[in-house]
Design a protein around this motif. Structure first.
Motif, PDB file in Angstrom:
ATOM      1  N   ILE A 185      69.279 -29.465 -34.778  1.00 54.58           N
ATOM      2  CA  ILE A 185      68.617 -29.228 -33.501  1.00 54.58           C
ATOM      3  C   ILE A 185      68.366 -27.726 -33.408  1.00 54.58           C
ATOM      4  CG2 ILE A 185      68.812 -29.417 -30.994  1.00 54.58           C
ATOM      5  CD1 ILE A 185      70.837 -31.715 -31.514  1.00 54.58           C
ATOM      6  N   TYR A 186      67.123 -27.361 -33.096  1.00 52.56           N
ATOM      7  CA  TYR A 186      66.713 -25.966 -33.156  1.00 52.56           C
ATOM      8  C   TYR A 186      66.137 -25.492 -31.824  1.00 52.56           C
ATOM      9  CZ  TYR A 186      67.582 -26.713 -38.017  1.00 52.56           C
ATOM     10  OH  TYR A 186      68.207 -27.029 -39.196  1.00 52.56           O
ATOM     11  N   SER A 187      66.180 -24.189 -31.628  1.00 49.56           N
ATOM     12  CA  SER A 187      65.723 -23.586 -30.375  1.00 49.56           C
ATOM     13  C   SER A 187      64.216 -23.388 -30.331  1.00 49.56           C
ATOM     14  CB  SER A 187      66.421 -22.244 -30.157  1.00 49.56           C
ATOM     15  OG  SER A 187      66.122 -21.369 -31.235  1.00 49.56           O
ATOM     16  N   SER A 188      63.549 -23.523 -31.472  1.00 48.34           N
ATOM     17  CA  SER A 188      62.090 -23.371 -31.505  1.00 48.34           C
ATOM     18  C   SER A 188      61.511 -24.218 -32.633  1.00 48.34           C
ATOM     19  CB  SER A 188      61.703 -21.899 -31.715  1.00 48.34           C
ATOM     20  OG  SER A 188      62.057 -21.477 -33.014  1.00 48.34           O
ATOM     21  N   ARG A 189      60.239 -24.522 -32.487  1.00 51.55           N
ATOM     22  CA  ARG A 189      59.546 -25.272 -33.548  1.00 51.55           C
ATOM     23  C   ARG A 189      59.519 -24.433 -34.832  1.00 51.55           C
ATOM     24  NH1 ARG A 189      56.653 -29.732 -33.439  1.00 51.55           N
ATOM     25  NH2 ARG A 189      56.541 -29.762 -31.185  1.00 51.55           N
TER      26      ARG A 189
END
Length: 71
Positions: free
Chosen positions: A25-29
């Motif tokens: 899960i990431y904070s940005s694309r």
């Protein structure tokens, strides 16, 4: 409204079975795409480079609003 980006990989073979893996899960694309670049060189993923998918979601918001469904 804070978005997060789920990165996962699905491998479809010649059967109806699928092999599903949550990568992270990431904070940005952009961060999710960078992870794809790292992961697609790894064993297993290198053979299925098109199986990566990114799904955007919003924190603190329900994604499933229906009841439990059985078949």
């Amino acid at each position: 409204m804070q978005k997060i980006y789920y990165l996962y990989h699905v491998r479809y073979e010649d059967t109806d079975d699928e092999d599903f893996r949550i990568i992270g899960i990431y904070s940005s694309r952009k961060q999710a795409k960078l992870a794809i670049e790292r992961m697609k060189k790894k064993p297993g993923f290198i053979d299925f480079p098109n199986g990566f998918q990114i799904i955007a979601s919003v924190l603190n918001r329900a994604e499933w609003l229906e009841g439990f469904v059985t078949c």
